[in-house]
Design an enzyme around this catalytic site. Structure first.
Site, PDB file in Angstrom:
ATOM      1  N   LYS A 158      -7.859   2.612  -3.518  1.00 28.84           N
ATOM      2  CA  LYS A 158      -8.168   2.442  -2.049  1.00 28.84           C
ATOM      3  C   LYS A 158      -8.966   3.636  -1.847  1.00 28.84           C
ATOM      4  O   LYS A 158      -8.392   4.665  -1.540  1.00 28.84           O
ATOM      5  CB  LYS A 158      -7.058   2.163  -1.314  1.00 28.84           C
ATOM      6  CG  LYS A 158      -7.125   1.936   0.307  1.00 28.84           C
ATOM      7  CD  LYS A 158      -7.841   0.309   0.214  1.00 28.84           C
ATOM      8  CE  LYS A 158      -7.921  -0.130   1.574  1.00 28.84           C
ATOM      9  NZ  LYS A 158      -6.702  -0.028   2.590  1.00 28.84           N
TER      10      LYS A 158
ATOM     11  N   GLU B  74      -5.821  -8.344   5.679  1.00 28.38           N
ATOM     12  CA  GLU B  74      -5.768  -7.017   5.691  1.00 28.38           C
ATOM     13  C   GLU B  74      -5.698  -6.568   7.213  1.00 28.38           C
ATOM     14  O   GLU B  74      -6.148  -6.879   8.196  1.00 28.38           O
ATOM     15  CB  GLU B  74      -6.771  -6.157   5.274  1.00 28.38           C
ATOM     16  CG  GLU B  74      -7.300  -6.553   3.713  1.00 28.38           C
ATOM     17  CD  GLU B  74      -8.359  -5.852   3.370  1.00 28.38           C
ATOM     18  OE1 GLU B  74      -8.824  -4.729   3.770  1.00 28.38           O
ATOM     19  OE2 GLU B  74      -8.836  -6.285   2.241  1.00 28.38           O
ATOM     20  N   SER B  75      -4.595  -5.620   7.668  1.00 25.00           N
ATOM     21  CA  SER B  75      -4.427  -5.074   8.841  1.00 25.00           C
ATOM     22  C   SER B  75      -4.103  -5.928   9.883  1.00 25.00           C
ATOM     23  O   SER B  75      -4.172  -7.228  10.168  1.00 25.00           O
ATOM     24  CB  SER B  75      -5.610  -4.549   9.333  1.00 25.00           C
ATOM     25  OG  SER B  75      -6.220  -3.530   8.543  1.00 25.00           O
TER      26      SER B  75
ATOM     27  N   LYS C  63       0.714   4.667   1.008  1.00 25.74           N
ATOM     28  CA  LYS C  63      -0.129   5.537   1.983  1.00 25.74           C
ATOM     29  C   LYS C  63       0.649   6.393   2.925  1.00 25.74           C
ATOM     30  O   LYS C  63       1.723   5.909   3.598  1.00 25.74           O
ATOM     31  CB  LYS C  63      -0.730   3.958   3.008  1.00 25.74           C
ATOM     32  CG  LYS C  63      -1.629   4.739   4.056  1.00 25.74           C
ATOM     33  CD  LYS C  63      -2.206   3.433   4.776  1.00 25.74           C
ATOM     34  CE  LYS C  63      -3.150   3.589   5.711  1.00 25.74           C
ATOM     35  NZ  LYS C  63      -3.485   2.415   6.586  1.00 25.74           N
TER      36      LYS C  63
ATOM     37  N   GLU D   9     -14.501  -6.169   1.058  1.00 26.47           N
ATOM     38  CA  GLU D   9     -13.905  -6.126   2.440  1.00 26.47           C
ATOM     39  C   GLU D   9     -14.894  -6.376   3.263  1.00 26.47           C
ATOM     40  O   GLU D   9     -16.001  -5.993   3.453  1.00 26.47           O
ATOM     41  CB  GLU D   9     -13.275  -4.882   2.637  1.00 26.47           C
ATOM     42  CG  GLU D   9     -12.574  -5.011   4.029  1.00 26.47           C
ATOM     43  CD  GLU D   9     -11.696  -3.467   4.399  1.00 26.47           C
ATOM     44  OE1 GLU D   9     -10.734  -3.196   3.651  1.00 26.47           O
ATOM     45  OE2 GLU D   9     -12.382  -2.559   4.885  1.00 26.47           O
TER      46      GLU D   9
ATOM     47  N   ASN E  30     -10.388  -7.654   6.880  1.00 29.17           N
ATOM     48  CA  ASN E  30      -9.914  -6.568   7.628  1.00 29.17           C
ATOM     49  C   ASN E  30      -9.769  -6.946   9.070  1.00 29.17           C
ATOM     50  O   ASN E  30     -11.033  -7.134   9.807  1.00 29.17           O
ATOM     51  CB  ASN E  30     -10.672  -5.390   7.346  1.00 29.17           C
ATOM     52  CG  ASN E  30      -9.736  -4.162   7.693  1.00 29.17           C
ATOM     53  OD1 ASN E  30      -8.890  -4.062   8.597  1.00 29.17           O
ATOM     54  ND2 ASN E  30     -10.029  -2.951   6.948  1.00 29.17           N
TER      55      ASN E  30
ATOM     56  N   GLU F 181       0.785  -1.169   0.021  1.00 33.42           N
ATOM     57  CA  GLU F 181       0.059  -0.033   0.018  1.00 33.42           C
ATOM     58  C   GLU F 181       0.913   1.290  -0.015  1.00 33.42           C
ATOM     59  O   GLU F 181       1.627   1.207   0.828  1.00 33.42           O
ATOM     60  CB  GLU F 181      -0.770   0.007   1.143  1.00 33.42           C
ATOM     61  CG  GLU F 181      -2.031   1.213   1.055  1.00 33.42           C
ATOM     62  CD  GLU F 181      -3.315   0.761   1.904  1.00 33.42           C
ATOM     63  OE1 GLU F 181      -4.025   0.045   1.147  1.00 33.42           O
ATOM     64  OE2 GLU F 181      -3.323   0.714   3.045  1.00 33.42           O
TER      65      GLU F 181
END
Length: 404
Positions: A249, A356-357, A188, A298, A320, A186
């Site tokens: 995103k 994710e995360s 970001k 997601e 997520n 990502e």
């Protein structure tokens, strides 16, 4: 005196020098008009806040997407019409477990009276969490963008857009070649929960570093207000010759945004089940297929997973591990959502799952891979490294770049 606020159980407040007028209280009508909308209240006191008048931008109306529907299904026709206008009834969303409201329920929270701005604070026009605040602001932002560039103009711009790359194919190829989850790295700069992540932010340089060190695809934040991203970053990365397919995103709440993302060079978009009812997801994924885009849908909990698994044509599901209301992270969430019958359905439908995360170490990657994940989307743990590209080897515990 800067301003006076009047409510059903009135008290006077001002945003600057003020006076108290408790002795002059009297009962007024319980109906208050806010932005042209009548609002009725019971006997409970409704707090009001008066602030100095500020310039207020009117929310513009954007172009609607035309969707055909059959005349023999009136209920469905109504739903489609509501979807065209981005107004799927909240009771329908609530029945699907969606707690996040896409826009204020009671109209604009401010009301101008002469030089004063009155702000009526109630549950209908006050965001309950950061995600609601982001979506309410996004709703206004998209309306303004649609007015500047209507859909018919945007569609013409698609002829000049670069060709779509195979996002899902790139993930599958990487997984087969490395035997490890394919990486969506990502690009970001910041986030509401973590603040500024990288001061010396060069999106093209970061993207090139990711690609060189083994990323299969890239995720590019395009929200400006809360993540300091932009569509210019997405476009710049695409124009720079980066070959990794790009995920836009963004908080997608309107079909117009999908066309806009494609016009800027996106190969995939993110759809968040926590804010999108099933009808939206079906409609948006249909548009994605028409444009050749991949859709990463997601989910965060069992109910969202069950909803998405019930929708035909889903290729990518992202789990997520961050609670979007509290921002707490727990990678156990991935394992929980892939156990038992859900995991079996995913295998039968050949859906690729993206973790994710909360992924910071090789052990984290191994954990979600063992749970059934075949790709991971990672931002913070890479972008905060001195060299984000080289940080990939540290995340996976080995070089996954496949360099000869």
């Amino acid at each position: 005196m800067v301003g006076i606020a009047i409510g059903t159980s009135p008290r006077i407040r001002a945003s600057g020098p003020c006076f108290s007028a408790r002795k002059s209280r009297r009962i007024l009508s319980s109906r208050i008009w806010v932005g042209g909308i009548p609002m009725d209240f019971g006997r409970k006191s409704t707090p009001l806040r008066c602030t100095r008048a500020e310039e207020v931008c009117k929310e513009s109306t954007g172009a609607c997407i035309s969707v055909t529907s059959t005349d023999d299904d009136t209920a469905n026709s109504i739903k489609v019409r509501e979807l065209e206008n981005g107004n799927l009834p909240d009771d329908g969303a609530a029945k699907q477990g969606i707690r996040i409201r896409r826009r204020p329920l009671t109209g604009p929270p401010t009301h101008m009276v002469g030089p004063f701005e009155f702000r009526l604070e109630n549950e209908g026009n006050t965001p309950r969490n950061i995600l609601e605040k982001i979506l309410w602001d996004k709703d206004i932002e998209v309306s303004q963008m649609k007015e500047r560039k209507p859909l018919n103009v945007l569609k013409k711009a698609l002829t000049d857009a670069p060709p779509v790359r195979d996002f899902v194919g790139a993930l599958k190829a990487s997984y087969q070649q490395t035997g490890m989850p394919a990486l969506i790295a990502e690009v970001k700069k910041a986030s509401p929960s973590r603040g500024m992540l990288r001061e010396d932010f060069d999106p093209v340089k970061i993207a090139n570093g990711y690609e060189k060190n083994g990323a299969a695809c890239l995720s590019v934040l395009t929200d400006e207000k809360y993540f300091q991203g932009s569509f210019e970053n997405l476009e710049a990365i695409r124009r720079a010759g980066v070959e990794c397919p790009l995920l836009c995103k963004e908080f997608i709440i309107d079909a117009w945004q999908i066309y806009y993302a494609r016009s800027k060079g996106a190969d995939a978009i993110l759809l968040i089940a926590a804010v999108l009812p099933d009808l939206d997801i079906k409609y948006f994924t249909k548009i994605c297929r028409m444009l050749g885009l991949a859709a990463l849908v997601e989910v965060h909990d069992e109910r969202e997973m069950d909803r998405v698994l019930g929708i035909d044509g889903i290729q990518l599901i992202g789990i997520n591990n961050r609670d979007l209301e509290t921002f707490e992270v727990d990678i156990l969430n991935t394992k929980n959502l892939l156990e038992g019958e859900r995991g079996e359905i995913i295998r039968q439908k050949d859906i690729m799952v993206v973790g994710e995360s909360g992924l910071f170490t090789p052990n984290d990657i191994s954990y979600v891979q063992d749970a059934g994940v075949k790709a991971v989307l990672v931002g913070e743990s890479l972008i905060k490294q001195d060299d984000p590209g080289r940080g990939i080897a540290g995340l996976f515990g080995k070089d996954i770049s496949l360099r000869v």
